[in-house]
Design an enzyme around this catalytic site. Structure first.
Site, PDB file in Angstrom:
ATOM      1  N   ALA A 100       3.267  -0.786   4.653  1.00  0.00           N
ATOM      2  CA  ALA A 100       2.765  -0.741   6.038  1.00  0.00           C
ATOM      3  C   ALA A 100       2.372  -2.121   6.563  1.00  0.00           C
ATOM      4  O   ALA A 100       2.423  -2.367   7.775  1.00  0.00           O
ATOM      5  CB  ALA A 100       1.584   0.217   6.129  1.00  0.00           C
ATOM      6  N   ASN A 117       7.946  -5.678  -1.157  1.00  0.00           N
ATOM      7  CA  ASN A 117       7.940  -4.561  -0.223  1.00  0.00           C
ATOM      8  C   ASN A 117       6.500  -4.488   0.294  1.00  0.00           C
ATOM      9  O   ASN A 117       5.625  -3.943  -0.370  1.00  0.00           O
ATOM     10  CB  ASN A 117       8.332  -3.244  -0.907  1.00  0.00           C
ATOM     11  CG  ASN A 117       8.368  -2.095   0.093  1.00  0.00           C
ATOM     12  OD1 ASN A 117       7.864  -2.213   1.210  1.00  0.00           O
ATOM     13  ND2 ASN A 117       8.959  -0.982  -0.307  1.00  0.00           N
ATOM     14  N   ARG A 170      13.632   4.045  12.072  1.00  0.00           N
ATOM     15  CA  ARG A 170      12.444   4.901  12.063  1.00  0.00           C
ATOM     16  C   ARG A 170      11.615   4.680  13.337  1.00  0.00           C
ATOM     17  O   ARG A 170      12.133   4.207  14.338  1.00  0.00           O
ATOM     18  CB  ARG A 170      11.651   4.651  10.773  1.00  0.00           C
ATOM     19  CG  ARG A 170      12.443   5.091   9.525  1.00  0.00           C
ATOM     20  CD  ARG A 170      11.637   4.960   8.251  1.00  0.00           C
ATOM     21  NE  ARG A 170      10.449   5.796   8.297  1.00  0.00           N
ATOM     22  CZ  ARG A 170       9.441   5.715   7.406  1.00  0.00           C
ATOM     23  NH1 ARG A 170       9.519   4.830   6.419  1.00  0.00           N
ATOM     24  NH2 ARG A 170       8.400   6.509   7.509  1.00  0.00           N
ATOM     25  N   HIS A 226      12.788  -2.661   1.581  1.00  0.00           N
ATOM     26  CA  HIS A 226      12.193  -1.390   2.009  1.00  0.00           C
ATOM     27  C   HIS A 226      13.046  -0.255   1.486  1.00  0.00           C
ATOM     28  O   HIS A 226      14.285  -0.321   1.564  1.00  0.00           O
ATOM     29  CB  HIS A 226      12.129  -1.310   3.540  1.00  0.00           C
ATOM     30  CG  HIS A 226      11.271  -2.376   4.137  1.00  0.00           C
ATOM     31  ND1 HIS A 226       9.900  -2.309   4.122  1.00  0.00           N
ATOM     32  CD2 HIS A 226      11.595  -3.565   4.698  1.00  0.00           C
ATOM     33  CE1 HIS A 226       9.415  -3.417   4.675  1.00  0.00           C
ATOM     34  NE2 HIS A 226      10.422  -4.191   5.023  1.00  0.00           N
ATOM     35  N   GLU A 256      12.757  -9.483   1.158  1.00  0.00           N
ATOM     36  CA  GLU A 256      11.968  -8.338   1.610  1.00  0.00           C
ATOM     37  C   GLU A 256      12.780  -7.078   1.339  1.00  0.00           C
ATOM     38  O   GLU A 256      13.986  -7.053   1.610  1.00  0.00           O
ATOM     39  CB  GLU A 256      11.732  -8.501   3.121  1.00  0.00           C
ATOM     40  CG  GLU A 256      11.082  -7.323   3.800  1.00  0.00           C
ATOM     41  CD  GLU A 256      11.036  -7.505   5.329  1.00  0.00           C
ATOM     42  OE1 GLU A 256      11.724  -8.420   5.864  1.00  0.00           O
ATOM     43  OE2 GLU A 256      10.325  -6.733   5.980  1.00  0.00           O
ATOM     44  N   TYR A 296      10.894   9.201   0.863  1.00  0.00           N
ATOM     45  CA  TYR A 296      10.817   8.170  -0.177  1.00  0.00           C
ATOM     46  C   TYR A 296      11.365   8.610  -1.532  1.00  0.00           C
ATOM     47  O   TYR A 296      11.425   7.804  -2.463  1.00  0.00           O
ATOM     48  CB  TYR A 296       9.357   7.707  -0.332  1.00  0.00           C
ATOM     49  CG  TYR A 296       8.826   7.024   0.918  1.00  0.00           C
ATOM     50  CD1 TYR A 296       9.309   5.779   1.310  1.00  0.00           C
ATOM     51  CD2 TYR A 296       7.857   7.632   1.715  1.00  0.00           C
ATOM     52  CE1 TYR A 296       8.846   5.154   2.455  1.00  0.00           C
ATOM     53  CE2 TYR A 296       7.387   7.011   2.870  1.00  0.00           C
ATOM     54  CZ  TYR A 296       7.881   5.773   3.233  1.00  0.00           C
ATOM     55  OH  TYR A 296       7.427   5.155   4.370  1.00  0.00           O
ATOM     56  N   PRO A 328       0.782  -1.229   0.000  1.00  0.00           N
ATOM     57  CA  PRO A 328       0.000   0.000   0.000  1.00  0.00           C
ATOM     58  C   PRO A 328       0.821   1.289   0.000  1.00  0.00           C
ATOM     59  O   PRO A 328       1.858   1.379   0.648  1.00  0.00           O
ATOM     60  CB  PRO A 328      -0.824  -0.097   1.292  1.00  0.00           C
ATOM     61  CG  PRO A 328      -0.120  -1.091   2.136  1.00  0.00           C
ATOM     62  CD  PRO A 328       0.513  -2.062   1.178  1.00  0.00           C
ATOM     63  N   ASN A 329       0.303   2.229  -0.754  1.00  0.00           N
ATOM     64  CA  ASN A 329       0.829   3.603  -0.847  1.00  0.00           C
ATOM     65  C   ASN A 329       2.120   3.732  -1.647  1.00  0.00           C
ATOM     66  O   ASN A 329       2.575   4.844  -1.889  1.00  0.00           O
ATOM     67  CB  ASN A 329       0.999   4.235   0.554  1.00  0.00           C
ATOM     68  CG  ASN A 329      -0.311   4.308   1.296  1.00  0.00           C
ATOM     69  OD1 ASN A 329      -1.282   4.848   0.781  1.00  0.00           O
ATOM     70  ND2 ASN A 329      -0.370   3.732   2.490  1.00  0.00           N
ATOM     71  N   ARG A 374       4.335  11.154  -2.305  1.00  0.00           N
ATOM     72  CA  ARG A 374       4.291  10.735  -0.909  1.00  0.00           C
ATOM     73  C   ARG A 374       5.602  11.048  -0.185  1.00  0.00           C
ATOM     74  O   ARG A 374       6.653  10.480  -0.523  1.00  0.00           O
ATOM     75  CB  ARG A 374       4.063   9.219  -0.929  1.00  0.00           C
ATOM     76  CG  ARG A 374       4.126   8.569   0.394  1.00  0.00           C
ATOM     77  CD  ARG A 374       4.164   7.065   0.254  1.00  0.00           C
ATOM     78  NE  ARG A 374       4.003   6.502   1.556  1.00  0.00           N
ATOM     79  CZ  ARG A 374       4.333   5.274   1.890  1.00  0.00           C
ATOM     80  NH1 ARG A 374       4.817   4.461   0.987  1.00  0.00           N
ATOM     81  NH2 ARG A 374       4.178   4.855   3.116  1.00  0.00           N
TER      82      ARG A 374
HETATM   83  C1  DQA Z   1       8.313   1.043   3.533  1.00  0.00           C
HETATM   84  C2  DQA Z   1       8.431   1.280   5.042  1.00  0.00           C
HETATM   85  C3  DQA Z   1       7.085   1.084   5.741  1.00  0.00           C
HETATM   86  O1  DQA Z   1       7.207   1.316   7.132  1.00  0.00           O
HETATM   87  C4  DQA Z   1       6.057   2.033   5.175  1.00  0.00           C
HETATM   88  O2  DQA Z   1       4.801   1.802   5.770  1.00  0.00           O
HETATM   89  C5  DQA Z   1       5.981   2.001   3.699  1.00  0.00           C
HETATM   90  C6  DQA Z   1       7.201   1.872   2.911  1.00  0.00           C
HETATM   91  C7  DQA Z   1       9.618   1.366   2.794  1.00  0.00           C
HETATM   92  O3  DQA Z   1       9.717   0.981   1.632  1.00  0.00           O
HETATM   93  O4  DQA Z   1      10.502   2.023   3.341  1.00  0.00           O
HETATM   94  O5  DQA Z   1       4.909   2.175   3.116  1.00  0.00           O
HETATM   95  O6  DQA Z   1       8.043  -0.347   3.329  1.00  0.00           O
END
Ligand code: DQA
Length: 142
Positions: free
Chosen positions: A76, A73, A106, A99, A97, A22, A9-10, A17
Site C-alpha cells: 500500500a 513490493n 485496479r 506487485h 518494483e 492475491y 504491509p499486509n 488476505r
Molecule cells: C500490491 C498492490 C497494492 O496496491 C496493495 O496495497 C498491496 C499489494 C500487490 O502486490 O499487488 O498490498 O503491492
C-alpha cells in the site's frame, strides 16, 4: 550480486488476505519461492518484511554499502510514500518494483506509484513469478 528483498504491509497476510486477488499461497510460500529463485539464479538474497513505513525507510537506508540492488513490493505504501521514494533515491541502488496484482487495472488510487519514479523496472500482475523476473533482471547487472 546481493539483493535486498523488501515486502511491505499486509503481504505477511498472504493466503488469508483476499485470496481471489492475491492467491491462496501464504507468505512463507512466497519467501520460499524467492529463496529458491535466487539460488537458481545465483543471486544472494536477504528478505525483509514490515508493516511500518519508518521501518522500511530504516531498512532501505541500512542497505547502503551492504547490497548491490533492491527488489521491493512496497504494497500500500506504493501509492502514498514519498518517504520510501526518497530513501530509495538516497541510497541510489538499482531498484526493481514488483506487485503481485496488476495495479494499472485496479482502483484509481492504486494506479499511481511513487516508487515507479525511481525503479528501473516495474513488474505487475505476474504473482510470485514477478519476484523471479525481478531477480533475473538484477542478476544480469552484476
Ligand atoms: C500490491 C498492490 C497494492 O496496491 C496493495 O496495497 C498491496 C499489494 C500487490 O502486490 O499487488 O498490498 O503491492
Amino acid at each position: 550480486m546481493k539483493v535486498f528483498v523488501i515486502n511491505g504491509p499486509n503481504l505477511n497476510m498472504l493466503g488469508l488476505r483476499e485470496p481471489a486477488l492475491y492467491g491462496a499461497r501464504n507468505f512463507e510460500a512466497l519467501q520460499a519461492y524467492i529463496r529458491k529463485s535466487a539460488e537458481e539464479l545465483g543471486v544472494e538474497v536477504e528478505l525483509f518484511q514490515s508493516n511500518h513505513e519508518g521501518a522500511i525507510v530504516d531498512a532501505i537506508q541500512g542497505a547502503y554499502g551492504r547490497f548491490d540492488a533492491i527488489l521491493i513490493n512496497p504494497a500500500a505504501y506504493t501509492h502514498t510514500s514519498v518517504a520510501i521514494l526518497d530513501a530509495l533515491k538516497a541510497v541510489a541502488l538499482p531498484t526493481v518494483e514488483v506487485h503481485l496484482t496488476d495495479i494499472s487495472t485496479r482502483e484509481k488510487f492504486r494506479q499511481f506509484s511513487y516508487v515507479s519514479l525511481c525503479a528501473e523496472l516495474t513488474i505487475c500482475g505476474e504473482g510470485f513469478e514477478g519476484y523471479r523476473k525481478g531477480l533475473e533482471y538484477l542478476s544480469k547487472k552484476a
